[in-house]
Motif scaffolding. Structure first.
Motif, short mmCIF file in Angstrom:
data_model
loop_
_atom_site.label_atom_id
_atom_site.label_comp_id
_atom_site.label_asym_id
_atom_site.label_seq_id
_atom_site.Cartn_x
_atom_site.Cartn_y
_atom_site.Cartn_z
N ARG A 1 0.82 -1.22 0.00
CA ARG A 1 0.00 0.00 0.00
C ARG A 1 0.84 1.26 0.00
O ARG A 1 0.33 2.36 -0.24
CB ARG A 1 -0.91 0.03 1.23
N ALA A 2 2.14 1.12 0.30
CA ALA A 2 2.96 2.29 0.60
C ALA A 2 3.54 2.91 -0.67
O ALA A 2 4.18 2.23 -1.48
CB ALA A 2 4.09 1.91 1.55
N GLU A 3 3.34 4.21 -0.82
CA GLU A 3 4.06 4.99 -1.82
C GLU A 3 5.27 5.61 -1.12
O GLU A 3 5.33 5.66 0.12
CB GLU A 3 3.16 6.08 -2.40
N ALA A 4 6.23 6.07 -1.92
CA ALA A 4 7.47 6.58 -1.33
C ALA A 4 7.92 7.85 -2.03
O ALA A 4 7.74 8.02 -3.24
CB ALA A 4 8.58 5.53 -1.43
N ALA A 5 8.52 8.73 -1.24
CA ALA A 5 9.23 9.90 -1.76
C ALA A 5 10.64 9.86 -1.20
O ALA A 5 10.83 9.67 0.01
CB ALA A 5 8.52 11.19 -1.37
N ILE A 6 11.62 10.00 -2.07
CA ILE A 6 13.03 9.96 -1.69
C ILE A 6 13.66 11.31 -2.02
O ILE A 6 13.53 11.80 -3.14
CB ILE A 6 13.78 8.86 -2.48
N PHE A 7 14.35 11.91 -1.04
CA PHE A 7 15.09 13.14 -1.29
C PHE A 7 16.52 12.96 -0.80
O PHE A 7 16.74 12.64 0.38
CB PHE A 7 14.47 14.35 -0.60
N VAL A 8 17.50 13.15 -1.67
CA VAL A 8 18.90 12.86 -1.37
C VAL A 8 19.58 14.11 -0.80
O VAL A 8 19.48 15.20 -1.36
CB VAL A 8 19.65 12.39 -2.62
N MET A 9 20.30 13.91 0.31
CA MET A 9 21.07 14.99 0.92
C MET A 9 22.56 14.85 0.66
O MET A 9 23.26 15.85 0.53
CB MET A 9 20.80 15.04 2.43
N GLU A 10 23.07 13.62 0.64
CA GLU A 10 24.49 13.38 0.39
C GLU A 10 24.65 12.09 -0.40
O GLU A 10 23.85 11.16 -0.27
CB GLU A 10 25.27 13.25 1.70
N GLY A 11 25.72 12.02 -1.20
CA GLY A 11 26.03 10.81 -1.95
C GLY A 11 25.20 10.68 -3.21
O GLY A 11 24.55 11.63 -3.66
N HIS A 12 25.22 9.47 -3.77
CA HIS A 12 24.51 9.19 -5.01
C HIS A 12 23.77 7.86 -4.89
O HIS A 12 24.28 6.91 -4.30
CB HIS A 12 25.47 9.14 -6.20
N LEU A 13 22.57 7.83 -5.46
CA LEU A 13 21.74 6.63 -5.44
C LEU A 13 21.50 6.14 -6.86
O LEU A 13 21.29 6.92 -7.78
CB LEU A 13 20.38 6.91 -4.80
N ALA A 14 21.51 4.81 -7.00
CA ALA A 14 20.99 4.15 -8.20
C ALA A 14 19.63 3.57 -7.82
O ALA A 14 19.55 2.73 -6.92
CB ALA A 14 21.94 3.06 -8.67
N ILE A 15 18.58 4.03 -8.49
CA ILE A 15 17.21 3.59 -8.19
C ILE A 15 16.61 2.99 -9.45
O ILE A 15 16.72 3.57 -10.54
CB ILE A 15 16.34 4.76 -7.70
N THR A 16 15.97 1.86 -9.29
CA THR A 16 15.21 1.24 -10.37
C THR A 16 13.76 1.20 -9.95
O THR A 16 13.42 0.67 -8.90
CB THR A 16 15.71 -0.18 -10.66
N ILE A 17 12.88 1.80 -10.77
CA ILE A 17 11.44 1.84 -10.50
C ILE A 17 10.73 1.25 -11.71
O ILE A 17 10.86 1.78 -12.82
CB ILE A 17 10.94 3.27 -10.23
N ALA A 18 9.99 0.17 -11.48
CA ALA A 18 9.22 -0.47 -12.55
C ALA A 18 10.10 -0.74 -13.78
O ALA A 18 9.69 -0.51 -14.92
CB ALA A 18 8.02 0.38 -12.92
N GLY A 19 11.33 -1.20 -13.54
CA GLY A 19 12.21 -1.58 -14.63
C GLY A 19 13.02 -0.47 -15.26
O GLY A 19 13.85 -0.74 -16.13
#
Length: 273
Positions: free
Chosen positions: A89-107
């Protein structure tokens, strides 16, 4: 535009010589978690996350805030999760403050650094990894999505950096108060908004906002005096404020630089009866 900074906690423990007096407070209408509370001993671990720890700074509580949880995450390079969310049921919001992220969403693969934002709709398959270099530190806001028949579901999106979004200047403020809106405020498929509020030195929120939205406010930069219910509270970069629905609020921005905070609020839905 001057370069933006995003205060992120690094943990540790204060020395034994430090006084216990601090600005932390939990009341019937609001809570303040100052930056000094982000120590090693108050972190949490979560299922299916590797080389990661979390400061849980908001969660649904009966009689307080009911709509959201908010974490500050610290993920070591190469760490992360291939199954970050266990609640469909959970939706998400991500906000980056430091570093780098690799994110995969629905492929679809994305990379975001400091100032970047990602929205993950409820029920999405997604994964997240911290890229090489320094640890990634970011906000993770979670909410149980409230679908509405006939509206459809919001789509995933990523903003590489907040600078790509033109701030909305509040009326009659001559640019002293502006909001950077990650969600389209006219898109009623969204049941939450995440924005960055920027107040220039000396700017004010000039009335006591009193409304149904619940809030999480994390100070990214600067300092200010915030009115919370009956109290004026001094806050600075790294502090978090958690506001119950209808908690009166207003603000004076201190100097010498801008006062900026990441803001969550629930929107666009009937009150649950």
């Amino acid at each position: 535009m001057p370069p933006r900074t995003y205060h992120a906690p690094t943990g540790g423990l204060p020395p034994q010589t430090q006084l216990l007096t601090d600005r932390a407070v939990f009341t019937e209408a609001y809570a303040v978690i100052p930056r000094g509370c982000f120590s090693d001993i108050v972190t949490s671990q979560l299922p299916f996350w590797e080389q990661s720890r979390f400061w849980v700074i908001a969660r649904p509580m009966s009689g307080f805030s009911e709509t959201f949880s908010q974490y500050v995450a610290e993920v070591q390079p190469g760490g992360g999760s291939d199954r970050p969310e266990t609640d469909p049921r959970a939706e998400a919001a991500i906000f980056v403050m430091e570093g780098h992220l690799a994110i995969t969403i629905a492929g679809t693969d994305y990379e975001i650094g400091a100032g970047g934002f990602a929205f993950v709709p409820a029920g999405s398959e997604w994964r997240l990894r911290a890229m090489a270099g320094v640890p990634a530190r970011f906000h993770w806001i979670r909410k149980a999505y409230q679908p509405v028949d006939g509206l459809g579901l919001p789509e995933p999106f990523v903003v590489a950096n907040e600078a790509a979004i033109a701030p909305n200047v509040m009326p009659d403020t001559d640019g002293a108060w502006a909001t950077t809106r990650f969600m389209d405020h006219d898109d009623l498929r969204h049941d939450m908004h995440v924005t960055i509020v920027t107040l220039q030195p000396g700017a004010v929120i000039p009335f006591l906002e009193t409304h149904v939205m619940e809030h999480g406010l994390y100070v990214l930069e600067g300092k200010g005096a915030y009115r919370l219910n009956r109290d004026w509270v001094e806050v600075e970069a790294g502090d978090f404020m958690w506001l119950r629905a209808f908690c009166p609020q207003a603000c004076y921005a201190g100097g010498p630089g801008p006062f900026r905070y990441l803001l969550y609020k629930d929107v666009n839905r009937h009150a649950v009866l």
